[in-house]
Write a protein that holds these residues in place. Structure first.
Motif, PDB file in Angstrom:
ATOM      1  N   UNK A  22       0.844  -1.200   0.000  1.00  0.00           N
ATOM      2  CA  UNK A  22       0.000   0.000   0.000  1.00  0.00           C
ATOM      3  C   UNK A  22       0.878   1.248   0.000  1.00  0.00           C
ATOM      4  N   UNK A  23       1.960   1.220   0.769  1.00  0.00           N
ATOM      5  CA  UNK A  23       2.862   2.357   0.847  1.00  0.00           C
ATOM      6  C   UNK A  23       3.590   2.600  -0.473  1.00  0.00           C
ATOM      7  N   UNK A  24       3.745   1.553  -1.285  1.00  0.00           N
ATOM      8  CA  UNK A  24       4.396   1.691  -2.596  1.00  0.00           C
ATOM      9  C   UNK A  24       3.484   2.320  -3.641  1.00  0.00           C
ATOM     10  N   UNK A  25       2.193   2.282  -3.394  1.00  0.00           N
ATOM     11  CA  UNK A  25       1.198   2.845  -4.319  1.00  0.00           C
ATOM     12  C   UNK A  25       0.835   4.241  -3.814  1.00  0.00           C
ATOM     13  N   UNK A  26       1.492   5.269  -4.367  1.00  0.00           N
ATOM     14  CA  UNK A  26       1.338   6.612  -3.808  1.00  0.00           C
ATOM     15  C   UNK A  26      -0.107   7.088  -3.803  1.00  0.00           C
ATOM     16  N   UNK A  27      -0.903   6.694  -4.798  1.00  0.00           N
ATOM     17  CA  UNK A  27      -2.302   7.128  -4.836  1.00  0.00           C
ATOM     18  C   UNK A  27      -3.109   6.447  -3.731  1.00  0.00           C
ATOM     19  N   UNK A  28      -2.962   5.143  -3.586  1.00  0.00           N
ATOM     20  CA  UNK A  28      -3.696   4.419  -2.537  1.00  0.00           C
ATOM     21  C   UNK A  28      -3.255   4.882  -1.148  1.00  0.00           C
ATOM     22  N   UNK A  29      -1.955   5.141  -0.980  1.00  0.00           N
ATOM     23  CA  UNK A  29      -1.443   5.632   0.298  1.00  0.00           C
ATOM     24  C   UNK A  29      -2.033   7.009   0.601  1.00  0.00           C
ATOM     25  N   UNK A  30      -2.033   7.892  -0.390  1.00  0.00           N
ATOM     26  CA  UNK A  30      -2.602   9.234  -0.209  1.00  0.00           C
ATOM     27  C   UNK A  30      -4.092   9.146   0.089  1.00  0.00           C
ATOM     28  N   UNK A  31      -4.799   8.272  -0.627  1.00  0.00           N
ATOM     29  CA  UNK A  31      -6.233   8.111  -0.377  1.00  0.00           C
ATOM     30  C   UNK A  31      -6.500   7.636   1.046  1.00  0.00           C
ATOM     31  N   UNK A  32      -5.667   6.732   1.547  1.00  0.00           N
ATOM     32  CA  UNK A  32      -5.806   6.239   2.918  1.00  0.00           C
ATOM     33  C   UNK A  32      -5.696   7.400   3.908  1.00  0.00           C
ATOM     34  N   UNK A  33      -4.649   8.175   3.755  1.00  0.00           N
ATOM     35  CA  UNK A  33      -4.439   9.317   4.645  1.00  0.00           C
ATOM     36  C   UNK A  33      -5.572  10.328   4.484  1.00  0.00           C
ATOM     37  N   UNK A  34      -5.969  10.610   3.237  1.00  0.00           N
ATOM     38  CA  UNK A  34      -7.033  11.595   2.986  1.00  0.00           C
ATOM     39  C   UNK A  34      -8.357  11.217   3.646  1.00  0.00           C
ATOM     40  N   UNK A  35      -8.701   9.936   3.618  1.00  0.00           N
ATOM     41  CA  UNK A  35      -9.959   9.501   4.235  1.00  0.00           C
ATOM     42  C   UNK A  35      -9.914   9.752   5.744  1.00  0.00           C
ATOM     43  N   UNK A  36      -8.781   9.424   6.367  1.00  0.00           N
ATOM     44  CA  UNK A  36      -8.653   9.688   7.803  1.00  0.00           C
ATOM     45  C   UNK A  36      -8.674  11.191   8.082  1.00  0.00           C
ATOM     46  N   UNK A  37      -7.982  11.963   7.273  1.00  0.00           N
ATOM     47  CA  UNK A  37      -7.942  13.419   7.465  1.00  0.00           C
ATOM     48  C   UNK A  37      -9.348  14.003   7.347  1.00  0.00           C
ATOM     49  N   UNK A  38     -10.095  13.577   6.332  1.00  0.00           N
ATOM     50  CA  UNK A  38     -11.472  14.066   6.167  1.00  0.00           C
ATOM     51  C   UNK A  38     -12.311  13.750   7.402  1.00  0.00           C
ATOM     52  N   UNK A  39     -12.091  12.590   7.988  1.00  0.00           N
ATOM     53  CA  UNK A  39     -12.872  12.193   9.162  1.00  0.00           C
ATOM     54  C   UNK A  39     -12.520  13.041  10.382  1.00  0.00           C
ATOM     55  N   UNK A  40     -11.245  13.331  10.595  1.00  0.00           N
ATOM     56  CA  UNK A  40     -10.803  13.938  11.847  1.00  0.00           C
ATOM     57  C   UNK A  40     -10.544  15.441  11.777  1.00  0.00           C
ATOM     58  N   UNK A  41     -10.602  16.018  10.591  1.00  0.00           N
ATOM     59  CA  UNK A  41     -10.274  17.437  10.406  1.00  0.00           C
ATOM     60  C   UNK A  41     -11.058  18.363  11.334  1.00  0.00           C
ATOM     61  N   UNK A  42     -12.332  18.131  11.515  1.00  0.00           N
ATOM     62  CA  UNK A  42     -13.184  19.034  12.288  1.00  0.00           C
ATOM     63  C   UNK A  42     -13.598  18.472  13.646  1.00  0.00           C
TER      64      UNK A  42
END
Length: 193
Positions: free
Chosen positions: A40-60
């Motif tokens: 997953x870490x080798x796939x920059x898009x999937x890795x970014x999507x993973x982080x983005x989903x968590x960020x969207x959840x916890x941002x506010x």
């Protein structure tokens, strides 16, 4: 709670994340289907999507601390912390924290023995709102120890988050009443998990 049950049903990012995780049969011992996030870490898009989903959840959610469980929680936690404006605190195995600072420790049982998590004293302040991040939850023992450790210093653990988790997570009952947010289920290989 699975991400697909929380407004992300049908989100193609979840399938891409799942597809990017390699399953290694019979590792580290026969019968175990190891969920390897290094691919997953080798796939920059999937890795970014993973982080983005968590960020969207916890941002506010007014989170001040992202606590990452050694070692795979270190892969996701710092990026999430930076994106939401929180500090990152590593929860480490015994004698791994650098320096001469005082540590607080919490022991926990595993299916095959016991282990311990440590954190620097003063890294988390009373009343700080924390999320705990790891790559996978199976029994919930490690996450429960992380919750106990953080609560001992007066932190408010808001939620635990994992990339991978079983739908019938046995450990969810052991998470001290804290919510558990999971992105994907383990992939099945030849009828086994």
């Amino acid at each position: 709670m699975f991400a697909a049950e929380n407004g992300l049903k049908g989100d193609p990012r979840l399938q891409a994340i799942s597809d990017a995780i390699r399953v290694v049969p019979h590792f580290p011992k026969p019968g175990i289907m190891f969920q390897d996030i290094t691919t997953l870490l080798l796939d920059h898009k999937a890795f970014k999507d993973t982080v983005d989903i968590f960020v969207d959840r916890y941002r506010d959610m007014d989170i001040s601390v992202v606590a990452g469980v050694e070692a795979r929680g270190f892969m996701f936690g710092p990026s999430i912390a930076l994106a939401i404006g929180a500090k990152f605190v590593p929860l480490r195995k015994p004698r791994k924290l650098p320096g001469t600072g005082e540590v607080i420790a919490e022991a926990y049982d595993l299916e095959y023995g016991s282990d311990c998590l440590e954190m620097h004293v003063g890294a988390v302040q009373p009343g700080e709102r924390v999320i705990v991040i790891d790559d996978l939850v199976a029994t919930g023992g490690t996450l429960s120890a992380a919750i106990r450790l953080l609560e001992r210093v007066g932190a408010q653990v808001v939620e635990c988050a994992c990339v991978i988790g079983l739908r019938e997570v046995k450990g969810q009952r052991r998470l001290n009443g804290k919510p558990l947010y999971i992105l994907v289920e383990p992939r099945e290989i030849d009828g086994c998990y």
